[in-house]
Enzyme design. Structure first.
Site, PDB file in Angstrom:
ATOM      1  N   ARG A  99      20.738  18.636   1.034  1.00  0.00           N
ATOM      2  CA  ARG A  99      20.360  17.853  -0.137  1.00  0.00           C
ATOM      3  C   ARG A  99      21.610  17.521  -0.937  1.00  0.00           C
ATOM      4  O   ARG A  99      22.705  17.970  -0.616  1.00  0.00           O
ATOM      5  CB  ARG A  99      19.374  18.629  -1.012  1.00  0.00           C
ATOM      6  CG  ARG A  99      19.813  20.074  -1.250  1.00  0.00           C
ATOM      7  CD  ARG A  99      19.192  20.711  -2.449  1.00  0.00           C
ATOM      8  NE  ARG A  99      19.679  20.089  -3.671  1.00  0.00           N
ATOM      9  CZ  ARG A  99      20.859  20.356  -4.218  1.00  0.00           C
ATOM     10  NH1 ARG A  99      21.699  21.208  -3.653  1.00  0.00           N
ATOM     11  NH2 ARG A  99      21.226  19.763  -5.326  1.00  0.00           N
ATOM     12  N   GLY A 100      21.417  16.716  -1.985  1.00  0.00           N
ATOM     13  CA  GLY A 100      22.541  16.304  -2.820  1.00  0.00           C
ATOM     14  C   GLY A 100      23.073  14.971  -2.360  1.00  0.00           C
ATOM     15  O   GLY A 100      23.354  14.773  -1.169  1.00  0.00           O
ATOM     16  N   ALA A 101      23.207  14.032  -3.284  1.00  0.00           N
ATOM     17  CA  ALA A 101      23.501  12.640  -2.925  1.00  0.00           C
ATOM     18  C   ALA A 101      24.701  12.468  -1.983  1.00  0.00           C
ATOM     19  O   ALA A 101      24.559  11.870  -0.912  1.00  0.00           O
ATOM     20  CB  ALA A 101      23.686  11.814  -4.199  1.00  0.00           C
TER      21      ALA A 101
ATOM     22  N   ARG B 143      14.521  10.196   2.286  1.00  0.00           N
ATOM     23  CA  ARG B 143      14.422  10.425   0.839  1.00  0.00           C
ATOM     24  C   ARG B 143      14.812   9.119   0.156  1.00  0.00           C
ATOM     25  O   ARG B 143      15.984   8.752   0.122  1.00  0.00           O
ATOM     26  CB  ARG B 143      15.330  11.580   0.378  1.00  0.00           C
ATOM     27  CG  ARG B 143      14.933  12.926   0.961  1.00  0.00           C
ATOM     28  CD  ARG B 143      15.517  14.077   0.166  1.00  0.00           C
ATOM     29  NE  ARG B 143      14.912  14.179  -1.143  1.00  0.00           N
ATOM     30  CZ  ARG B 143      15.420  14.899  -2.156  1.00  0.00           C
ATOM     31  NH1 ARG B 143      16.552  15.542  -1.993  1.00  0.00           N
ATOM     32  NH2 ARG B 143      14.810  14.958  -3.314  1.00  0.00           N
TER      33      ARG B 143
ATOM     34  N   GLN C 119      16.819  24.683  -8.105  1.00  0.00           N
ATOM     35  CA  GLN C 119      18.156  24.518  -7.534  1.00  0.00           C
ATOM     36  C   GLN C 119      19.242  25.075  -8.437  1.00  0.00           C
ATOM     37  O   GLN C 119      20.293  25.503  -7.965  1.00  0.00           O
ATOM     38  CB  GLN C 119      18.445  23.042  -7.237  1.00  0.00           C
ATOM     39  CG  GLN C 119      17.729  22.516  -6.013  1.00  0.00           C
ATOM     40  CD  GLN C 119      16.475  21.760  -6.386  1.00  0.00           C
ATOM     41  OE1 GLN C 119      15.754  22.160  -7.297  1.00  0.00           O
ATOM     42  NE2 GLN C 119      16.195  20.679  -5.688  1.00  0.00           N
TER      43      GLN C 119
ATOM     44  N   ASP D  52      21.583  10.719  -8.233  1.00  0.00           N
ATOM     45  CA  ASP D  52      21.145  10.327  -6.891  1.00  0.00           C
ATOM     46  C   ASP D  52      21.151   8.815  -6.713  1.00  0.00           C
ATOM     47  O   ASP D  52      21.234   8.337  -5.586  1.00  0.00           O
ATOM     48  CB  ASP D  52      19.747  10.880  -6.615  1.00  0.00           C
ATOM     49  CG  ASP D  52      19.794  12.369  -6.318  1.00  0.00           C
ATOM     50  OD1 ASP D  52      19.767  12.726  -5.129  1.00  0.00           O
ATOM     51  OD2 ASP D  52      19.880  13.166  -7.262  1.00  0.00           O
TER      52      ASP D  52
ATOM     53  N   ASN E  87      18.385  11.106 -11.684  1.00  0.00           N
ATOM     54  CA  ASN E  87      18.847  12.440 -11.311  1.00  0.00           C
ATOM     55  C   ASN E  87      17.645  13.374 -11.307  1.00  0.00           C
ATOM     56  O   ASN E  87      16.533  12.984 -11.687  1.00  0.00           O
ATOM     57  CB  ASN E  87      19.924  12.932 -12.280  1.00  0.00           C
ATOM     58  CG  ASN E  87      20.642  14.173 -11.764  1.00  0.00           C
ATOM     59  OD1 ASN E  87      21.143  14.194 -10.640  1.00  0.00           O
ATOM     60  ND2 ASN E  87      20.675  15.228 -12.559  1.00  0.00           N
ATOM     61  N   LYS E  88      17.851  14.605 -10.885  1.00  0.00           N
ATOM     62  CA  LYS E  88      16.767  15.573 -10.781  1.00  0.00           C
ATOM     63  C   LYS E  88      15.934  15.583 -12.063  1.00  0.00           C
ATOM     64  O   LYS E  88      16.472  15.556 -13.172  1.00  0.00           O
ATOM     65  CB  LYS E  88      17.348  16.963 -10.523  1.00  0.00           C
ATOM     66  CG  LYS E  88      16.297  18.039 -10.310  1.00  0.00           C
ATOM     67  CD  LYS E  88      15.506  17.815  -9.041  1.00  0.00           C
ATOM     68  CE  LYS E  88      14.468  18.908  -8.834  1.00  0.00           C
ATOM     69  NZ  LYS E  88      13.633  18.648  -7.646  1.00  0.00           N
TER      70      LYS E  88
END
Length: 380
Positions: free
Chosen positions: A64-66, A98, A212, A253, A263-264
């Site tokens: 995960r993570g852009a 995603r 996270q 993201d 973002n999250k």
């Protein structure tokens, strides 16, 4: 398919078990991922031998993570090409795994274009596969370099905005080496401050619903001996009210052409709090996260996650009975609203830090000019 094997890792730093790596054992090339769903309890790796395994790893947030998703997507195309899978089909599945994270599609397209160009030029599928792998490796290296530059630019910005030093920084979700080919985005800035002796405290939001922050950012902060404190997301307001936050640092993201930042989920409320309390709200992301094809925040597709991520608590190695494999914490049949991201409008963003420099104020014109240089804010 994907196979799992555990690493002991008690005395290892995150850099010793990379978030992602390409390997070529005798039985054929594989993509090896550090399974982030098992951290911090276990350092377990997933071995992906085909694109479908990587798609599942992306959807489950094992990777995960852009920035890292972009790298993973590029390697996924290479994996398909090297192992003889249908490349176009694999690329489509990877890019759609995603939808909000634009870097994923960017990485896929880069390796896919390299593959197509080499195939058209040579007619040799093996040379085309090598071209796709070379593109993935180049992206991986470029991201590591971009991470170092973002850390440099971000720390310089913090020092400019907060000349007294002793930064107390609040961060949300996870944006360190687990999301990058280097040391990350927003977390890398805080880490640079720590190494320079200018980080007084890193406030770590736990980041609902998958924690996270608690599981991953605290893990990275502890392993780098940073002064950090974990807090529940809804405790952030009391920190601002007490004057305990000097700046907010988050990743992204997707950044729309007008400067809206996805973002999250939970990032937007922090931006509102920061504005009310006159605290800089800083977004750190590579240039590839800026999507010129998405005009504004309303045009960003926000991924909706399964409701069980809210109605159950995920706990590795604990007996479970929930539908999603977790421990139920809500009555059976409870409906849950679970967007993976929220969108912060540009007027609430103090600055966007990229490897190319800093954009402030955040405007469509400034973002469009990233390739030609960006403007720096004044300390006032």
């Amino acid at each position: 398919m994907a196979d799992q094997y555990a690493q002991s890792g008690e005395d290892k730093r995150p850099t010793e078990i990379p978030a992602l790596r390409w390997e070529e054992p005798p039985e054929g090339p594989v993509l090896v991922l550090l399974d982030q769903t098992r951290l911090p309890a276990e350092e377990v790796e997933l071995v992906c031998t085909d694109p479908s395994a990587l798609v599942e790893a992306i959807r489950s947030l094992a990777v995960r993570g852009a920035p890292l998703l972009g790298i993973a997507g590029a390697y996924g195309v290479a994996l398909a090409a090297v192992r003889g899978f249908e490349v176009e089909q694999a690329a489509a599945a990877l890019a759609g795994a995603r939808p909000t994270a634009v870097n994923l599609a960017v990485g896929v397209r880069r390796a896919q274009a390299a593959h197509q160009e080499a195939l058209a030029r040579t007619g040799d599928s093996r040379q085309a596969a090598v071209a796709a792998l070379d593109a993935a490796r180049a992206l991986h290296e470029e991201d590591a370099e971009a991470s170092a530059r973002m850390a440099e630019h971000g720390l310089a910005l913090l020092d400019e905005l907060l000349p007294a030093g002793g930064h107390r920084v609040l961060t949300h979700c996870n944006s360190g080496s687990l999301v990058s080919g280097g040391e990350g985005t927003a977390f890398a800035v805080a880490l640079a401050g720590h190494r320079a002796g200018r980080l007084r405290r890193l406030w770590v939001d736990e980041t609902r619903p998958l924690l996270q922050g608690a599981r991953l950012t605290a893990y990275e902060a502890a392993r780098n001996d940073m002064p950090y404190t974990l807090l529940t997301d809804n405790a952030a307001g009391s920190l601002f009210a007490a004057g305990e936050v000097d700046a907010v640092l988050i990743g992204a993201d997707r950044i729309a052409a007008d400067g809206s930042v996805a973002n999250k989920v939970g990032s937007y409320p922090l931006a509102v709090l920061a504005r009310y309390h006159h605290v800089p709200f800083i977004v750190v992301a590579p240039v590839t996260t800026v999507d010129a094809q998405t005009p504004d925040g309303a045009s960003i597709e926000v991924e909706q996650r399964p409701g069980y991520e809210v109605t159950e608590v995920m706990a590795p190695q604990v007996p479970v009975s929930g539908a999603g494999g977790g421990i139920p914490v809500a009555p059976l049949g409870t409906q849950a609203y679970n967007p993976a991201f929220d969108v912060t409008p540009p007027e609430l963003v103090t600055a966007i830090v990229t490897e190319a420099g800093v954009v402030s104020p955040v405007t469509a014109e400034a973002l469009a000019g990233l390739g030609a240089g960006v403007r720096r804010p004044s300390a006032g």
